[in-house]
Motif scaffolding. Structure first.
Motif, mmCIF file in Angstrom:
data_model
loop_
_atom_site.group_PDB
_atom_site.id
_atom_site.type_symbol
_atom_site.label_atom_id
_atom_site.label_comp_id
_atom_site.label_asym_id
_atom_site.label_seq_id
_atom_site.Cartn_x
_atom_site.Cartn_y
_atom_site.Cartn_z
ATOM 1 N N SER A 1 9.635 29.756 -66.182
ATOM 2 C CA SER A 1 9.489 28.883 -66.398
ATOM 3 C C SER A 1 8.061 27.992 -66.969
ATOM 4 N N ARG A 2 7.076 27.903 -66.118
ATOM 5 C CA ARG A 2 6.148 27.586 -65.962
ATOM 6 C C ARG A 2 4.973 28.626 -65.743
ATOM 7 N N PRO A 3 4.710 29.160 -67.216
ATOM 8 C CA PRO A 3 3.514 29.951 -66.920
ATOM 9 C C PRO A 3 1.967 29.665 -66.437
ATOM 10 N N GLU A 4 1.927 28.345 -66.371
ATOM 11 C CA GLU A 4 0.734 27.656 -66.711
ATOM 12 C C GLU A 4 0.435 28.136 -64.794
ATOM 13 N N VAL A 5 1.630 28.075 -63.563
ATOM 14 C CA VAL A 5 1.516 28.232 -62.581
ATOM 15 C C VAL A 5 0.831 29.344 -62.258
ATOM 16 N N ALA A 6 1.682 30.507 -63.444
ATOM 17 C CA ALA A 6 1.675 31.789 -62.496
ATOM 18 C C ALA A 6 -0.020 32.338 -63.732
ATOM 19 N N ALA A 7 -0.257 32.003 -64.560
ATOM 20 C CA ALA A 7 -1.791 31.617 -64.691
ATOM 21 C C ALA A 7 -2.396 31.767 -63.892
ATOM 22 N N ILE A 8 -2.400 31.081 -62.788
ATOM 23 C CA ILE A 8 -3.269 29.918 -61.649
ATOM 24 C C ILE A 8 -2.855 31.439 -60.017
ATOM 25 N N TRP A 9 -1.520 31.693 -60.769
ATOM 26 C CA TRP A 9 -1.850 32.703 -59.168
ATOM 27 C C TRP A 9 -2.226 33.749 -59.547
ATOM 28 N N LYS A 10 -2.867 34.316 -60.951
ATOM 29 C CA LYS A 10 -3.236 35.007 -61.015
ATOM 30 C C LYS A 10 -4.888 35.716 -60.442
ATOM 31 N N ILE A 11 -5.393 34.252 -61.225
ATOM 32 C CA ILE A 11 -6.928 34.162 -60.560
ATOM 33 C C ILE A 11 -6.713 33.685 -59.110
ATOM 34 N N GLY A 12 -5.779 33.901 -58.633
ATOM 35 C CA GLY A 12 -6.012 33.936 -56.796
ATOM 36 C C GLY A 12 -5.797 35.740 -56.348
ATOM 37 N N GLN A 13 -4.423 36.087 -57.192
ATOM 38 C CA GLN A 13 -4.212 37.343 -56.625
ATOM 39 C C GLN A 13 -5.894 38.484 -57.069
ATOM 40 N N GLN A 14 -6.774 37.589 -58.055
ATOM 41 C CA GLN A 14 -7.648 38.892 -58.396
ATOM 42 C C GLN A 14 -9.162 38.041 -57.348
ATOM 43 N N LEU A 15 -8.574 37.286 -57.105
ATOM 44 C CA LEU A 15 -9.370 36.406 -55.152
ATOM 45 C C LEU A 15 -9.340 37.355 -54.349
ATOM 46 N N TRP A 16 -7.970 37.418 -54.043
ATOM 47 C CA TRP A 16 -7.586 37.905 -53.138
ATOM 48 C C TRP A 16 -8.128 39.735 -53.141
ATOM 49 N N THR A 17 -8.033 40.349 -53.212
ATOM 50 C CA THR A 17 -8.321 42.078 -53.930
ATOM 51 C C THR A 17 -10.518 41.994 -54.443
ATOM 52 N N ARG A 18 -10.833 40.797 -54.522
ATOM 53 C CA ARG A 18 -12.400 41.226 -54.531
ATOM 54 C C ARG A 18 -12.269 41.650 -56.248
ATOM 55 N N ASN A 19 -11.735 40.773 -56.718
ATOM 56 C CA ASN A 19 -12.526 41.165 -58.514
ATOM 57 C C ASN A 19 -12.879 40.074 -58.809
ATOM 58 N N TYR A 20 -14.157 40.711 -58.727
ATOM 59 C CA TYR A 20 -14.862 39.384 -59.081
ATOM 60 C C TYR A 20 -14.850 38.763 -60.590
ATOM 61 N N ALA A 21 -15.025 40.126 -61.496
ATOM 62 C CA ALA A 21 -14.515 39.609 -63.292
ATOM 63 C C ALA A 21 -13.163 39.514 -63.476
ATOM 64 N N GLY A 22 -12.437 40.225 -62.878
ATOM 65 C CA GLY A 22 -11.599 39.298 -63.045
ATOM 66 C C GLY A 22 -11.018 38.123 -62.889
ATOM 67 N N VAL A 23 -11.335 38.140 -61.655
ATOM 68 C CA VAL A 23 -11.325 36.090 -61.932
ATOM 69 C C VAL A 23 -12.085 35.563 -63.366
ATOM 70 N N TYR A 24 -12.677 35.853 -63.633
ATOM 71 C CA TYR A 24 -13.518 35.213 -65.029
ATOM 72 C C TYR A 24 -11.956 35.777 -66.279
ATOM 73 N N ASP A 25 -11.855 37.028 -65.730
ATOM 74 C CA ASP A 25 -10.749 37.558 -67.088
ATOM 75 C C ASP A 25 -9.771 36.188 -66.964
ATOM 76 N N ALA A 26 -9.132 36.453 -65.481
ATOM 77 C CA ALA A 26 -8.204 35.306 -65.139
ATOM 78 C C ALA A 26 -8.205 34.132 -65.944
ATOM 79 N N ILE A 27 -9.131 33.400 -65.543
ATOM 80 C CA ILE A 27 -9.355 31.844 -65.874
ATOM 81 C C ILE A 27 -10.041 32.190 -67.644
#
Length: 197
Positions: free
Chosen positions: A72-98
């Motif tokens: 119900s809170r898409p912003e929470v999921a969007a923040i977790w997407k940043i965390g997922q990109q950090l976890w997998t060391r997808n550096y460009a993906g972090v910026y894409d998620a932001i």
């Protein structure tokens, strides 16, 4: 629930304190047996851990968030997407998620501050790992287009070879010399001598 301490930390941009404030509040409220899930600022709490690069705590928090909140809170999921990109060391993906989410006014400055902090961290990583690096790779790591990345690193003292499209990285001077106070050295010597005899 009294979120005044958290509100003050966000207002004063003390983002490095937010994760700890949220953790303490959550423990305090949970110990009182109060249900808090519906009102809890999960987006701010999750971003607080990510801001500190504490990915383990962010993962544990994500796992504890009820599914109904995640859905119900898409912003929470969007923040977790940043965390997922950090976890997998997808550096460009972090910026894409932001960039890939329209952040609420309450959290927009916090996300922007994280993005700046992350870019500085990536720059430090590049400076410690490379002596030369391509413009294209630098732009990827810094989440910028090639022109922006070039301007950014030139301000940091790097040089560019236009023919090869390569940067020469300017390393920070490493200070290795330490001055030892002779009186402290004398006390240490006496202490070690005393232990041996």
């Amino acid at each position: 629930m009294d979120f005044s301490q958290l509100t003050d930390a966000v207002a004063s941009r003390s983002y490095d304190k937010i994760a700890d404030i949220c953790d303490q509040l959550m423990l305090q409220i949970a110990s009182q047996g109060v249900t808090f899930h519906d009102e809890w600022p999960y987006a701010v709490h999750l971003l607080g851990h990510i801001y500190l690069n504490d990915l383990n705590s962010a993962r544990f928090l994500w796992k504890s968030i009820p599914l109904s909140i995640k859905e119900s809170r898409p912003e929470v999921a969007a923040i977790w997407k940043i965390g997922q990109q950090l976890w997998t060391r997808n550096y460009a993906g972090v910026y894409d998620a932001i960039r890939g989410f329209n952040w609420s006014a309450e959290i927009q400055d916090f996300v922007a501050s994280f993005a700046e902090r992350y870019t500085r961290r990536m720059l430090e990583l590049l400076m410690s790992a490379y002596s030369t690096i391509s413009i294209q790779d630098t732009a990827l790591f810094l989440g910028m287009n090639e022109s922006e990345a070039t301007n950014y690193v030139l301000q940091q003292g790097w040089t560019v070879d236009a023919a090869s499209q390569m940067f020469t990285v300017k390393k920070h001077a490493v200070v290795t010399e330490q001055k030892i106070d002779p009186s402290k050295l004398q006390r240490l010597t006496e202490y070690v001598f005393h232990l041996e005899h």
